[in-house]
Scaffold this motif. Structure first.
Motif, short mmCIF file in Angstrom:
data_model
loop_
_atom_site.label_atom_id
_atom_site.label_comp_id
_atom_site.label_asym_id
_atom_site.label_seq_id
_atom_site.Cartn_x
_atom_site.Cartn_y
_atom_site.Cartn_z
N TYR A 26 41.67 38.75 48.96
CA TYR A 26 42.63 39.89 47.62
C TYR A 26 43.64 38.99 47.37
CZ TYR A 26 40.44 43.82 50.88
OH TYR A 26 39.76 44.09 51.32
N TRP A 55 38.90 39.43 44.83
CA TRP A 55 39.92 40.84 44.22
C TRP A 55 41.01 40.17 43.37
CZ3 TRP A 55 39.70 46.39 46.11
CH2 TRP A 55 38.54 47.32 47.33
N TYR A 71 44.77 41.54 40.05
CA TYR A 71 44.92 41.68 38.18
C TYR A 71 45.18 41.14 37.71
CZ TYR A 71 49.41 43.87 39.59
OH TYR A 71 50.67 43.72 38.55
N VAL A 74 36.15 42.21 41.56
CA VAL A 74 37.36 43.83 41.29
C VAL A 74 38.98 43.33 41.16
CG1 VAL A 74 38.69 45.45 42.58
CG2 VAL A 74 35.78 44.89 43.76
N TYR A 87 41.57 44.71 40.38
CA TYR A 87 42.93 45.89 41.37
C TYR A 87 43.97 44.66 42.09
CZ TYR A 87 44.19 49.27 45.16
OH TYR A 87 45.53 50.03 45.35
N GLN A 88 45.19 45.23 42.01
CA GLN A 88 46.07 44.48 42.86
C GLN A 88 46.30 45.87 44.42
OE1 GLN A 88 47.91 42.73 44.61
NE2 GLN A 88 49.04 42.06 43.00
N GLN A 127 47.85 54.96 47.45
CA GLN A 127 46.81 53.91 47.02
C GLN A 127 46.56 53.61 48.61
OE1 GLN A 127 45.89 53.00 44.84
NE2 GLN A 127 47.64 52.25 43.25
N PHE A 140 37.82 54.01 42.79
CA PHE A 140 37.12 53.50 41.93
C PHE A 140 36.83 54.56 40.78
CE2 PHE A 140 36.33 50.00 44.79
CZ PHE A 140 35.92 48.96 44.61
N ILE A 143 43.78 52.47 34.81
CA ILE A 143 43.39 51.38 34.89
C ILE A 143 45.01 50.28 34.49
CG2 ILE A 143 42.05 49.80 34.54
CD1 ILE A 143 39.87 51.06 34.85
N LYS A 152 43.91 52.53 40.02
CA LYS A 152 43.09 52.91 40.60
C LYS A 152 41.66 51.06 40.27
CE LYS A 152 41.53 57.30 41.09
NZ LYS A 152 40.54 58.86 40.77
N ALA A 153 41.12 51.22 41.08
CA ALA A 153 40.34 49.25 40.41
C ALA A 153 38.98 50.04 39.93
CB ALA A 153 39.67 49.39 42.06
#
Length: 279
Positions: A71, A99, A101, A120, A122-123, A135, A151, A260, A267-268
């Motif tokens: 992440y 993961w 963003y 992915v 996503y943060q 979240q 997702f 997004i 979301k992711a």
């Protein structure tokens, strides 16, 4: 489960350490042990370490068999500096998912281009931001395999009826850093995701022009527009789609989602995975 926490882009401000510890505690409650990279906090200007040091942090997670996912919690401008130091063969031969963003769009798309692997967009720090409760529920439900709401992105069509293809892209400014490099994906038949945090009308218009001049809009199977944070707050009389229409064929499908992007409630989406959208 153990995950690596990296910061491949700009170093985190030391004032954010409490947030990061909160993130560690939250995912710990889900049975996930967080292992932080050596270079997380800014030490010299925006740098937590040199490009090579940050790349070594990332590769150490790929080499560690106990780490199941990575992440990245950073953003900013510096992520593409580490690309030349990454071992793509090693990354290709692991089953770890990256993961991140925003500026991590560069790494995410480079991973796809060089290895074919998905990542992915996503943060994970969304779980400690303004929409933390929402979240955390989404993320916990995903980890426990209760549902896939994290997702499950709602969208609407602005042009055309359907699109199908492998998703590439992400943050438009950061994605275009890869233009002309070995890390730029083959755009043929792809669904191009575009979103942005910074950039008002003239900045976004010029990035659309660049994509048009590169021939991207003649290659892709469709465009999915995410949120354009500062543009949407700027009071511009034209929408993002109004600008985009000046650069794309009338036959190119375009869909839009507010789920997004850089919003705390975002979301992711999986980059490098095939999706099908229809009206």
């Amino acid at each position: 489960m153990r995950v690596g926490i990296s910061a491949c882009s700009d170093g985190q401000f030391i004032e954010w350490k409490k947030q990061n510890e909160e993130l560690k505690a939250f995912i710990g409650e889900l049975g996930i042990e967080a292992v932080f990279a050596e270079h997380i906090y800014a030490k010299k200007d925006s740098f937590s370490g040199t490009d090579k040091e940050r790349a070594e942090d990332l590769m150490s997670f790929y080499k560690d068999d106990s780490i199941e996912a990575i992440y990245d919690i950073s953003g900013g401008d510096l992520a593409n500096g580490i690309l030349k130091y990454l071992d793509w063969d090693l990354i290709a031969n692991t089953d770890k998912t990256f993961w991140g963003y925003s500026d991590l769009t560069t790494i995410i798309n480079a991973i796809f281009t060089k290895t074919g692997k998905t990542s992915v967009l996503y943060q994970v720090k969304n779980t400690v931001y303004a929409e933390a409760e929402l979240q955390r529920k989404r993320f916990a439900d995903y980890v426990s395999e209760k549902n896939n709401d994290l997702f499950d992105v709602k969208y609407s069509f602005l042009q055309g009826e359907k699109m199908n293809g492998v998703v590439v892209g992400g943050n438009i400014r950061c994605f275009l850093k890869l233009a002309g490099t070995e890390y730029w994906p083959d755009m043929t038949g792809k669904v191009l995701l575009l979103e942005a945090y910074s950039g008002e009308i003239s900045q976004i218009a010029t990035l659309f022009s660049q994509l048009e001049q590169m021939g991207v809009f003649d290659q892709v199977a469709g465009i999915l527009l995410g949120t354009f944070t500062k543009f949407e707050k700027s009071g511009a009389t034209q929408s993002v789609f109004d600008l985009l229409k000046e650069h794309i064929p009338e036959t190119l499908p375009v869909a839009q989602t507010s789920e997004i992007g850089h919003g705390a409630d975002s979301k992711a989406i999986v980059i490098g995975e095939n999706i099908g959208l229809k009206r």
